[in-house]
Design a protein around this motif. Sequence first.
Motif, PDB file in Angstrom:
ATOM      1  N   GLU A  98       0.840  -1.195   0.000  1.00 50.21           N
ATOM      2  CA  GLU A  98       0.000   0.000   0.000  1.00 50.21           C
ATOM      3  C   GLU A  98       0.882   1.255   0.000  1.00 50.21           C
ATOM      4  N   SER A  99       1.955   1.202   0.790  1.00 43.42           N
ATOM      5  CA  SER A  99       2.874   2.337   0.893  1.00 43.42           C
ATOM      6  C   SER A  99       3.545   2.617  -0.458  1.00 43.42           C
ATOM      7  N   ILE A 100       3.993   1.546  -1.116  1.00 48.51           N
ATOM      8  CA  ILE A 100       4.649   1.731  -2.424  1.00 48.51           C
ATOM      9  C   ILE A 100       3.641   2.257  -3.448  1.00 48.51           C
ATOM     10  N   ALA A 101       2.444   1.672  -3.431  1.00 46.16           N
ATOM     11  CA  ALA A 101       1.413   2.088  -4.405  1.00 46.16           C
ATOM     12  C   ALA A 101       1.078   3.573  -4.216  1.00 46.16           C
ATOM     13  N   ARG A 159       0.710  10.479 -11.061  1.00 48.90           N
ATOM     14  CA  ARG A 159      -0.456  11.334 -11.309  1.00 48.90           C
ATOM     15  C   ARG A 159      -0.056  12.681 -11.914  1.00 48.90           C
ATOM     16  N   LYS A 160       1.224  13.039 -11.799  1.00 46.18           N
ATOM     17  CA  LYS A 160       1.691  14.290 -12.411  1.00 46.18           C
ATOM     18  C   LYS A 160       1.561  14.240 -13.930  1.00 46.18           C
ATOM     19  N   LEU A 161       1.377  13.043 -14.461  1.00 40.89           N
ATOM     20  CA  LEU A 161       1.375  12.870 -15.919  1.00 40.89           C
ATOM     21  C   LEU A 161       0.010  13.036 -16.572  1.00 40.89           C
ATOM     22  N   GLN A 162      -1.011  13.362 -15.828  1.00 35.09           N
ATOM     23  CA  GLN A 162      -2.366  13.380 -16.367  1.00 35.09           C
ATOM     24  C   GLN A 162      -2.676  11.988 -16.958  1.00 35.09           C
ATOM     25  N   ILE A 163      -2.865  11.056 -16.036  1.00 33.43           N
ATOM     26  CA  ILE A 163      -3.000   9.640 -16.371  1.00 33.43           C
ATOM     27  C   ILE A 163      -4.158   9.389 -17.340  1.00 33.43           C
ATOM     28  N   GLU A 164      -3.900   8.569 -18.345  1.00 34.14           N
ATOM     29  CA  GLU A 164      -4.959   8.139 -19.262  1.00 34.14           C
ATOM     30  C   GLU A 164      -4.951   6.624 -19.307  1.00 34.14           C
ATOM     31  N   LYS A 165      -6.104   6.010 -19.470  1.00 33.82           N
ATOM     32  CA  LYS A 165      -6.181   4.548 -19.558  1.00 33.82           C
ATOM     33  C   LYS A 165      -5.942   4.113 -20.997  1.00 33.82           C
ATOM     34  N   ALA A 222       5.653  -5.646 -11.343  1.00 29.78           N
ATOM     35  CA  ALA A 222       4.478  -6.208 -12.009  1.00 29.78           C
ATOM     36  C   ALA A 222       4.307  -7.686 -11.704  1.00 29.78           C
ATOM     37  N   LYS A 223       5.376  -8.324 -11.189  1.00 36.40           N
ATOM     38  CA  LYS A 223       5.300  -9.761 -10.883  1.00 36.40           C
ATOM     39  C   LYS A 223       4.749 -10.012  -9.484  1.00 36.40           C
ATOM     40  N   ASN A 224       4.488  -8.918  -8.772  1.00 39.94           N
ATOM     41  CA  ASN A 224       4.002  -9.031  -7.394  1.00 39.94           C
ATOM     42  C   ASN A 224       2.497  -8.734  -7.389  1.00 39.94           C
ATOM     43  N   ILE A 225       1.710  -9.782  -7.268  1.00 38.81           N
ATOM     44  CA  ILE A 225       0.245  -9.647  -7.378  1.00 38.81           C
ATOM     45  C   ILE A 225      -0.326  -8.717  -6.303  1.00 38.81           C
ATOM     46  N   GLY A 226       0.277  -8.746  -5.124  1.00 40.71           N
ATOM     47  CA  GLY A 226      -0.197  -7.882  -4.042  1.00 40.71           C
ATOM     48  C   GLY A 226       0.018  -6.414  -4.366  1.00 40.71           C
ATOM     49  N   LEU A 227       1.175  -6.106  -4.926  1.00 42.10           N
ATOM     50  CA  LEU A 227       1.483  -4.728  -5.293  1.00 42.10           C
ATOM     51  C   LEU A 227       0.587  -4.275  -6.443  1.00 42.10           C
ATOM     52  N   VAL A 228       0.359  -5.191  -7.389  1.00 35.54           N
ATOM     53  CA  VAL A 228      -0.502  -4.854  -8.530  1.00 35.54           C
ATOM     54  C   VAL A 228      -1.915  -4.521  -8.039  1.00 35.54           C
ATOM     55  N   PHE A 260      -5.134   3.616  -8.414  1.00 35.92           N
ATOM     56  CA  PHE A 260      -5.429   4.224  -9.718  1.00 35.92           C
ATOM     57  C   PHE A 260      -6.916   4.103 -10.083  1.00 35.92           C
ATOM     58  N   GLY A 261      -7.643   3.307  -9.291  1.00 37.14           N
ATOM     59  CA  GLY A 261      -9.081   3.160  -9.522  1.00 37.14           C
ATOM     60  C   GLY A 261      -9.386   2.501 -10.847  1.00 37.14           C
ATOM     61  N   SER A 262      -8.547   1.586 -11.255  1.00 42.82           N
ATOM     62  CA  SER A 262      -8.734   0.949 -12.567  1.00 42.82           C
ATOM     63  C   SER A 262      -7.897  -0.328 -12.622  1.00 42.82           C
ATOM     64  N   PRO A 263      -8.387  -1.344 -13.360  1.00 37.17           N
ATOM     65  CA  PRO A 263      -7.521  -2.511 -13.542  1.00 37.17           C
ATOM     66  C   PRO A 263      -6.286  -2.119 -14.353  1.00 37.17           C
ATOM     67  N   VAL A 264      -5.188  -2.804 -14.127  1.00 35.53           N
ATOM     68  CA  VAL A 264      -3.985  -2.503 -14.911  1.00 35.53           C
ATOM     69  C   VAL A 264      -3.625  -3.725 -15.751  1.00 35.53           C
ATOM     70  N   LEU A 265      -2.966  -3.484 -16.863  1.00 32.16           N
ATOM     71  CA  LEU A 265      -2.550  -4.573 -17.744  1.00 32.16           C
ATOM     72  C   LEU A 265      -1.105  -4.950 -17.422  1.00 32.16           C
ATOM     73  N   ILE A 266      -0.806  -6.224 -17.553  1.00 35.05           N
ATOM     74  CA  ILE A 266       0.561  -6.693 -17.308  1.00 35.05           C
ATOM     75  C   ILE A 266       1.023  -7.434 -18.569  1.00 35.05           C
ATOM     76  N   PRO A 267       2.149  -7.062 -19.138  1.00 38.48           N
ATOM     77  CA  PRO A 267       2.636  -7.800 -20.311  1.00 38.48           C
ATOM     78  C   PRO A 267       3.050  -9.212 -19.911  1.00 38.48           C
ATOM     79  N   PRO A 268       3.137 -10.132 -20.872  1.00 37.41           N
ATOM     80  CA  PRO A 268       3.439 -11.532 -20.527  1.00 37.41           C
ATOM     81  C   PRO A 268       4.745 -11.670 -19.736  1.00 37.41           C
TER      82      PRO A 268
END
Lengths: 444, 267
Positions: B178-181, B189-195, B204-210, B217-225
């Motif tokens: 939670e702290s890292i997220a 968020r400085k980047l004007q986030i777009e989905k 990205a390999k850490n499911i808990g962090l994801v 971010f209030g949105s699902p995120v995609l993870i490359p293979p």
Amino acid sequence: MAEEKKRRAVATKTAAGIPKFVRGNLSATLKAKEEGKKVAKAFIHDGHDEIMRAMDIVPAWGESFSGVCAAKRDAEKFLQKAESDNFSRSLCTYATCHIGFEMAREEQGGAMPEGAPWGGMGRPDMILGNGQLLCDPRFKWPQALQHYLRDVPVFVTNMYYPPWDPNVDHHEQEKFYVKYCTEELHETVKFCEKVTGKKMDWDRLAAVVDLSDKTWDLFVDTYDLRKAIPTPMDTGDAMNTMVPITFNIGTQEAYDFYVELNNELKEKIAQGIGVADPEKYRLIWAAGLPSWFALNDFQYFNGKGAVFPVEVTYRDHEKIERLDLPKTNDPLERIAWRWVRYWTHWYDAARKIPGSTPKVARIIEYFEDYKCDGVVFHSAFSCRSWHAGIIHQAEVLRKVYKDIPILIMEGDIVDISSYNEADTHNRIDAFIETLEAYRNKQKN
Amino acid sequence: MTKVVIVSDRIETALIGPTGPEHRKLANKVMEEALKQARLRFEDLSYIVATGYGRINVPFADRQITEITCHAKGLYSLLPTVKTIIDIGGQDSKGIRIKDGKVINFVMNDKCAAGTGRFLEVIADSLGVPLNDLGKLSLEASRATPISSTCTVFAEHEVTNQLANGESVANLVAGVHESIATRVYSLVRKLQIEKDIAVTGGGAKNIGLVKALEGKFGSPVLIPPEPLITGALGAALLGKEKWEKARLDGYTPTRSKEGLQEAKLFT
């Protein structure tokens, strides 16, 4: 590594005379005692320059002293000294470096601290401050110094100007601010007369103010030459060539310096000599005091074909004609009008862009006039006052120019522990690639 | 980690080798292994691009490109709908905004390990939990224990104290995620986030962090293979693009004259 190619970067010859100015200013504070002159710890851009010059008061510039310590990478001992008395590292490091220096001197009974850069700076006989709208060290720094320099009188004025409000026409208010500033300056003169025991020579002051006005005009004319493509002078140079107008305004030496610089830039333009060959990208240094210990970063940009023909930093002057100053016989009122009009003269342009601010209006003007491709900000950790609002400025610029490449660098003015060279260069590399991608997209 | 990706019209091979004080100069060894795996000779490679913090330590590379540009290129080839990339690596974390595979803005976290994989490594070490198990373990948490210190060293002390007070390891790990997220969110968020948003790097390999990032971010995120190789893949694709363009324009791109050798910088 096959494609790495060092490109030429050319500095102006005139800028090579700057160390002489800086050393001269420092040594003047040391010689003042022998010459029977008083030394004032003073701040740049405070409206006090001409008063000091007309009264033979020698300014001791704290910002310059701390900047020299930083450039020589020798500020740490003074920062630690201040920190030992609970001055946080997140306070203005111009202030804490200088306060640490004065603390060390007082502890040694007035002897110059060993290793003080370029012989150090003379002990002040008075401290002049100015509570500007933003910069809180302008009144807190004098107060803090007074803890250590108990016998030194302090005088802090308030040179306010109408604050930015998009819904208020500042023109209706400005005369009240000018009146207030003029009175503050008159009180400053009284204070200086008391400390020096000399009366102000008002004719001499008027002549000094006239010379300042001439220097403002010449400075802007000279810097405007940098609009040439390729630009003959970079911001890396401007961080040096700002010295005469910033620390020596109101002197013939400052005026003469810009005559020489003006001639050199014209010569370079005639010969087609640019800072970088080839000049690939033109950038604006849109905000931020530089990291004085890392001025080579400008050459790092130049080495990649990126040049800065214009900067906001230390360009706190304008063509006098543009400010349209009302006539007055009081040189202090003249200074006050110039002060108020200078700080507010982008207000009208800012009102035309919803959500904009005067700082953004100024960046847009320079960006267009100097035909820039990208924007670089530097966020100096310990200077909140002049660096607040950078992200907002970047957002407004993106609304105006869409995907314009913008880089926000992070560091500090004096404290090297807030800086990381490897990461800074990595960011610059990525930014250059972004500029290239943006340019290719514009072409297609 | 040192990664090598070799591409033709497809990915010929992707290999992850070690990095460290000794291995940093040995990019050639990882390359040799990758060539062996792809059954290729060094001479078969048309163009080589090095990226990442160690890009200047690869003598046989023909060009260096920053990981920002390479990440954008690599990820766009895998997940073309992505507009915001969050990269949580061992040394830093980054946010990258892309449009049509090109970088339009970026932010980086530096000078501080908070918000990076290094933060997780330190905490995993002090909790005695293998790094790879942190994600799954945090999913067993009943709550995320708040970690108030952003400094890695102080956070480690805080975790140790909480552990001594009887807090469960799972709750503490969830708190660390939670702290890292939170840290990464305030950076990106400085980047004007777009989905769409994608996460790359070891984080990205850490499911808990994801999961924690998705919450912030209030949105699902995609993870490359394979989230560790997007930068190297981008470097390979940019190299291929450069070589093909040169061929089309009728010239041979300048190549490094150095053979497959270790960096001399450290010898």
